[in-house]
Design a protein around this motif. Structure first.
Motif, mmCIF file in Angstrom:
data_model
loop_
_atom_site.group_PDB
_atom_site.id
_atom_site.type_symbol
_atom_site.label_atom_id
_atom_site.label_comp_id
_atom_site.label_asym_id
_atom_site.label_seq_id
_atom_site.Cartn_x
_atom_site.Cartn_y
_atom_site.Cartn_z
ATOM 1 N N GLU A 117 0.613 -1.254 -0.103
ATOM 2 C CA GLU A 117 -0.256 0.288 0.136
ATOM 3 C C GLU A 117 0.230 1.193 0.550
ATOM 4 N N GLY A 118 1.957 1.477 0.714
ATOM 5 C CA GLY A 118 2.850 2.092 0.271
ATOM 6 C C GLY A 118 2.653 3.341 1.791
ATOM 7 N N ASP A 119 1.855 2.684 2.759
ATOM 8 C CA ASP A 119 1.255 3.722 3.734
ATOM 9 C C ASP A 119 2.263 3.737 5.332
ATOM 10 N N LEU A 120 2.417 5.148 5.744
ATOM 11 C CA LEU A 120 3.716 4.479 6.884
ATOM 12 C C LEU A 120 3.048 4.419 8.408
ATOM 13 N N LEU A 121 3.744 3.934 8.458
ATOM 14 C CA LEU A 121 4.397 2.838 10.563
ATOM 15 C C LEU A 121 4.608 3.920 11.327
ATOM 16 N N ILE A 122 4.817 4.237 12.197
ATOM 17 C CA ILE A 122 6.161 4.008 13.263
ATOM 18 C C ILE A 122 5.965 3.252 14.807
ATOM 19 N N LEU A 123 6.292 2.944 14.868
ATOM 20 C CA LEU A 123 6.583 1.923 16.289
ATOM 21 C C LEU A 123 7.583 2.109 16.997
ATOM 22 N N GLN A 124 7.164 2.115 18.286
ATOM 23 C CA GLN A 124 8.711 2.019 19.373
ATOM 24 C C GLN A 124 9.237 0.692 18.768
ATOM 25 N N VAL A 125 9.831 0.424 18.812
ATOM 26 C CA VAL A 125 11.092 -0.741 19.512
ATOM 27 C C VAL A 125 11.610 -1.149 20.664
ATOM 28 N N GLN A 126 11.507 -2.251 21.655
ATOM 29 C CA GLN A 126 10.892 -2.701 21.900
ATOM 30 C C GLN A 126 12.420 -3.280 22.658
#
Length: 87
Positions: free
Chosen positions: A40-49
């Motif tokens: 889809e090309g959508d961006l996702l930002i997640l915290q790295v544990q």
């Protein structure tokens, strides 16, 4: 040839989705992964544990909108010449 790191994440239905890791952004003594969905090309930002001692990296959703915006701004600043951003 450019190296691409592909990250597999599972959605709520258990289906695996492919993301390309675009960058790791340090912010307030934590690491955040900026991911782009391959299809889809959508961006996702997640915290790295902290995943020391584990084979897989673990990620958490970001619930603080200010943190999310600050990390995204750092990403935009770092990659202003590579990507075009619309506000």
């Amino acid at each position: 040839m450019e190296y691409r790191e592909v990250v597999l994440l599972s959605d709520e239905d258990g289906s695996e989705l492919e993301f390309e890791r675009l960058d790791l952004i340090p912010y307030n003594n934590k690491q955040y992964a900026v991911l782009m969905a391959v299809k889809e090309g959508d961006l996702l930002i997640l915290q790295v544990q902290d995943s020391s001692g584990q084979d897989d990296t673990l990620y958490d959703e970001i619930e603080d909108e200010q943190v999310l915006q600050a990390v995204f701004q750092q990403f935009k600043d770092r990659h202003a010449t590579e990507y075009s951003f619309s506000d």
